[in-house]
Write an enzyme that holds these catalytic residues in place. Structure first.
Site, short mmCIF file in Angstrom:
data_model
loop_
_atom_site.label_atom_id
_atom_site.label_comp_id
_atom_site.label_asym_id
_atom_site.label_seq_id
_atom_site.Cartn_x
_atom_site.Cartn_y
_atom_site.Cartn_z
N LYS A 1 2.62 1.09 2.59
CA LYS A 1 1.38 0.45 2.16
C LYS A 1 0.61 1.27 1.13
O LYS A 1 -0.35 0.78 0.54
CB LYS A 1 0.51 0.16 3.38
CG LYS A 1 1.16 -0.88 4.28
CD LYS A 1 0.25 -1.27 5.43
CE LYS A 1 0.86 -2.40 6.24
NZ LYS A 1 1.99 -1.93 7.07
C1 LIG Z 1 2.64 -2.85 7.78
C2 LIG Z 1 3.93 -2.35 8.25
C3 LIG Z 1 5.02 -3.22 8.44
C4 LIG Z 1 4.90 -4.72 8.27
O1 LIG Z 1 4.68 -5.11 6.93
P1 LIG Z 1 4.11 -6.58 6.62
O2 LIG Z 1 3.92 -6.61 5.15
O3 LIG Z 1 2.83 -6.71 7.37
O4 LIG Z 1 5.12 -7.55 7.11
C5 LIG Z 1 6.23 -2.68 8.82
N1 LIG Z 1 6.36 -1.35 9.04
C6 LIG Z 1 5.34 -0.49 8.88
C7 LIG Z 1 5.56 0.94 9.18
C8 LIG Z 1 4.10 -0.96 8.47
O5 LIG Z 1 3.09 -0.10 8.32
#
Ligand SMILES: *Cc1c(COP(=O)(O)O)cnc(C)c1O
Length: 431
Positions: free
Chosen positions: A107
């Protein structure tokens, strides 16, 4: 580029407004009016371009004239200032490591891009923008880090008490400055519901400019499409078909992959890898979309009962179930299977995966039984060090503490506990 609300296609705004508002006034998610297709020549010659050049080519159409070329290039250069390595695991399965950024979560890219765009739009604005965000784990840390010190922007993060890992909690509660954390007595969906309610509360929106930094926000969502293109660039000669397996929670990441496909990336199929929260896996079998209450798991960033971006996937494929089935498969695994996969990865392949990545690996393996010829890339969405509570002590001991994490451990947690929407409201109005 214009964005329309998924609740009303007549309700349109430009990129800047979509980023500042986060969600449309009618509560709909914003969606780009057009997605251009890049020439096949671009995709064939990807090797000739740097990551920043690729990023500019792919994202400039979505930004339109909201940010001039020079500034957008600088934002992208800065946002993407780390590696996105693809590591071979088995002969036909590789891990795309998305944890080399400042908070070691995928993210980081979305949060950094959004923070820089918002900082750009808000530079001459005397009124502060408040970013209000709910996190099931990694969003909070990435957003906190991405926005730390951004002038004109305050960040308020809601997280479910006791349901994020210790390191995740440190990442979102120890930074100070313009970042505050609210510890909610509830699960992620409660946090998300409170955030949604605040956006619809006129008393709040009349007194402050609120925006979201969840993958609802187009500036968080869209830059994620770059991971797939960077990885495709390194793997495209491995097999005729490339298939990505994406650990999915709110479905922002995988939906961005599908936008890359619309842009012309020659990938025909994606796998949504789920933990026990498997509304999409069930939908693909039954054509019925039936959200359930969130089930807590060891892959907590995917503990989402009702993924907010699934409506965008439906929009991309015009709600055509057959088409969605062609493009998307989904598999789900419980905690026992996840732990077993983490062990297998260590014992057989000498690879320490976090629980989310391990689920991505499992789904790739399962799909491979039906489609053995493809090259699989699963997304390793977080560094395993963030899940020490899930790893055995022997394994934890072998992981070197990354500098980004070490510097947080001695810092003191500062979070305000809340249990209801009324408390959130009072907090925001009192700011
Ligand atoms: C946010 C997150 C996900 C899921 O991603 P989405 O875009 O919400 O489907 C998977 N793994 C980790 C470690 C995350 O932080």
């Amino acid at each position: 580029m214009q964005y329309y609300s998924l609740n009303n296609p007549q309700q349109k705004v430009g990129f800047a407004e979509a980023v500042i508002q986060g969600i449309a006034p009618d509560k709909g998610l914003y969606f780009p009016e057009t997605i251009p297709t890049l020439s096949s020549n671009f995709w064939d010659t990807l090797d000739q371009y740097s990551n920043t050049e690729i990023a500019y080519t792919l994202l400039a159409p979505f930004v339109g004239d909201a940010i001039p070329e020079k500034d957008l290039k600088a934002i992208l250069e800065d946002t993407l200032s780390f590696d996105f390595p693809v590591v071979a695991i088995t002969e036909n399965i590789a891990s795309l490591e998305l944890f080399h950024g400042p908070t070691m979560a995928f993210k980081d890219v979305g949060a950094r891009f959004m923070a820089r765009c918002l900082g750009y739009f808000n530079q001459n604005n005397p009124n502060k923008v408040t970013v209000l965000v709910a996190t099931s784990g990694d969003t909070g840390g990435a957003v906190a880090n991405g926005f730390l010190g951004t002038e004109g922007v305050d960040v308020v993060i809601l997280y479910p008490s006791g349901k994020v890992s210790d390191i995740q909690e440190k990442q979102l509660t120890t930074l100070g400055q313009n970042i505050s954390a609210l510890e909610v007595d509830g699960v992620f969906d409660d946090c998300q519901d409170m955030v949604k309610q605040a956006f619809l509360d006129k008393e709040i929106t009349d007194s402050m400019q609120l925006t979201s930094a969840n993958s609802i926000n187009v500036a968080r969502w869209l830059p994620q499409l770059l991971y797939y293109v960077f990885a495709y660039k390194t793997q495209k000669d491995k097999a005729e078909e490339i298939i990505f397996s994406v650990p999915s929670g709110n479905y922002g990441n995988i939906c961005a992959a599908m936008v890359a496909q619309k842009l012309g990336m020659p990938v025909q199929h994606f796998i949504a890898a789920n933990n026990a929260n498997n509304v999409v896996a069930r939908y693909l079998k039954s054509e019925k979309y039936e959200p359930k209450t969130t089930i807590p798991t060891i892959s907590n960033a995917m503990d989402v009962g009702n993924p907010s971006n699934f409506v965008r996937i439906q929009e991309l494929y015009h709600n055509n179930f057959t088409k969605i089935q062609e493009v998307l498969s989904s598999y789900s695994y419980d905690d026992a299977a996840t732990r077993k996969a983490m062990d297998t990865l260590i014992e057989q392949y000498d690879y320490i995966a976090d629980p989310h990545g391990a689920i991505g690996f499992l789904a790739a393996q399962e799909h491979q039984q039906k489609h053995p010829k493809a090259q699989y890339i699963f997304l390793e969405t977080a560094h395993p060090i963030k899940f020490l509570d899930v790893l055995s002590e022997e394994v934890s001991a072998t992981i070197a503490m990354p500098a980004q994490i070490a510097s947080l451990l001695d810092r003191e947690k500062v979070a305000k506990k809340i249990a209801s929407y009324e408390e959130l409201k009072r907090y925001l109005l009192g700011k």
